[in-house]
Design a protein around this motif. Structure first.
Motif, PDB file in Angstrom:
ATOM      1  N   LEU A  61      15.462 -52.939 -16.461  1.00  0.00           N
ATOM      2  CA  LEU A  61      16.562 -53.300 -15.559  1.00  0.00           C
ATOM      3  C   LEU A  61      16.878 -52.151 -14.594  1.00  0.00           C
ATOM      4  N   ALA A  62      16.851 -50.922 -15.087  1.00  0.00           N
ATOM      5  CA  ALA A  62      17.111 -49.769 -14.211  1.00  0.00           C
ATOM      6  C   ALA A  62      16.003 -49.640 -13.167  1.00  0.00           C
ATOM      7  N   TRP A  63      14.750 -49.859 -13.588  1.00  0.00           N
ATOM      8  CA  TRP A  63      13.639 -49.787 -12.633  1.00  0.00           C
ATOM      9  C   TRP A  63      13.801 -50.857 -11.559  1.00  0.00           C
ATOM     10  N   LEU A  64      14.111 -52.087 -11.969  1.00  0.00           N
ATOM     11  CA  LEU A  64      14.302 -53.164 -10.996  1.00  0.00           C
ATOM     12  C   LEU A  64      15.410 -52.824 -10.013  1.00  0.00           C
ATOM     13  N   ARG A  65      16.475 -52.245 -10.536  1.00  0.00           N
ATOM     14  CA  ARG A  65      17.612 -51.902  -9.677  1.00  0.00           C
ATOM     15  C   ARG A  65      17.247 -50.811  -8.673  1.00  0.00           C
ATOM     16  N   ASP A  66      16.263 -49.980  -9.012  1.00  0.00           N
ATOM     17  CA  ASP A  66      15.805 -48.920  -8.101  1.00  0.00           C
ATOM     18  C   ASP A  66      14.931 -49.458  -6.965  1.00  0.00           C
ATOM     19  N   GLN A  67      14.470 -50.694  -7.079  1.00  0.00           N
ATOM     20  CA  GLN A  67      13.538 -51.252  -6.097  1.00  0.00           C
ATOM     21  C   GLN A  67      14.296 -51.973  -4.982  1.00  0.00           C
ATOM     22  N   ALA A 120      21.755 -45.080 -15.431  1.00  0.00           N
ATOM     23  CA  ALA A 120      20.348 -44.724 -15.187  1.00  0.00           C
ATOM     24  C   ALA A 120      20.011 -44.831 -13.712  1.00  0.00           C
ATOM     25  N   HIS A 121      20.612 -45.785 -13.043  1.00  0.00           N
ATOM     26  CA  HIS A 121      20.347 -45.995 -11.609  1.00  0.00           C
ATOM     27  C   HIS A 121      21.005 -44.927 -10.739  1.00  0.00           C
ATOM     28  N   GLU A 150      26.568 -50.899 -18.221  1.00  0.00           N
ATOM     29  CA  GLU A 150      26.987 -49.530 -17.893  1.00  0.00           C
ATOM     30  C   GLU A 150      25.822 -48.554 -18.007  1.00  0.00           C
ATOM     31  N   ALA A 151      24.953 -48.752 -18.991  1.00  0.00           N
ATOM     32  CA  ALA A 151      23.792 -47.882 -19.167  1.00  0.00           C
ATOM     33  C   ALA A 151      22.813 -48.030 -18.005  1.00  0.00           C
TER      34      ALA A 151
END
Length: 185
Positions: free
Chosen positions: A154-160, A93-94, A88-89
């Motif tokens: 994980l949030a950075w990866l999800r942004d890519q 963040a994403h 959820e976090a």
């Protein structure tokens, strides 16, 4: 606050929410003001910096994550509760593209308007981690800072866009590394 000032602030937040979701945290503040139908002076009267605007946008989400961690703190399976909260976090963040950079910088800067909100959220996740560690379900060699680093990664990866199709796998790999796996005979 005067009614017209409140309306301007609400329009700015709505415009900023849309703009950051679409374009990312480094969206032009001029674009935010234009979308809200106000001038730059009005924007800066309400939000003296980009970070102050982001803090207002993100604070409610961080508070919700802290509350969610508290609620999950009574779950029967602490390791599972930690993974639910982490997922959820990462999603929160994403929601605002590129906000993870501001979050990471704010954690290290006590003078940042985002610092207190980020610290509260980080501490809440850290409590879930400690509970999982005490139950023998999470690694004992990590702390809340490590958990926040995994969240940020994980949030950075999800942004890519190049990694978007494999975000669930990445979560399972990195999030799962926080947990202690029971050994099967």
């Amino acid at each position: 606050m005067r009614i017209d000032a409140r309306q301007n602030r609400d329009r700015l937040l709505s415009a900023a929410r849309s703009a950051v979701t679409e374009q990312g945290a480094d969206v032009s503040l001029r674009d935010v003001a234009r979308r809200a139908g106000v001038g730059m002076g009005t924007l800066y009267r309400h939000f003296p910096s980009r970070e102050a605007l982001l803090e207002t946008l993100l604070r409610a989400g961080f508070d919700d994550l802290a509350d969610r961690a508290t609620a999950l703190g009574t779950a029967d399976a602490p390791g599972e509760a930690l993974m639910i909260w982490l997922r959820e976090a990462v999603a929160a963040a994403h929601e605002y593209k590129g906000a993870i950079d501001a979050m990471v910088a704010a954690i290290a800067d006590p003078g940042s308007p985002l610092h207190a909100s980020c610290q509260t959220m980080k501490a809440a996740g850290g409590e879930l981690l400690k509970r999982a560690q005490n139950a023998g379900e999470a690694r004992s060699d990590i702390d809340g800072s490590d958990l926040f680093a995994v969240l940020a990664a994980l949030a950075w990866l999800r942004d890519q866009p190049a990694f978007a199709a494999r975000t669930d796998l990445h979560f399972d790999l990195m999030g799962g590394a926080l947990l202690v796996r029971s050994k099967t005979p």
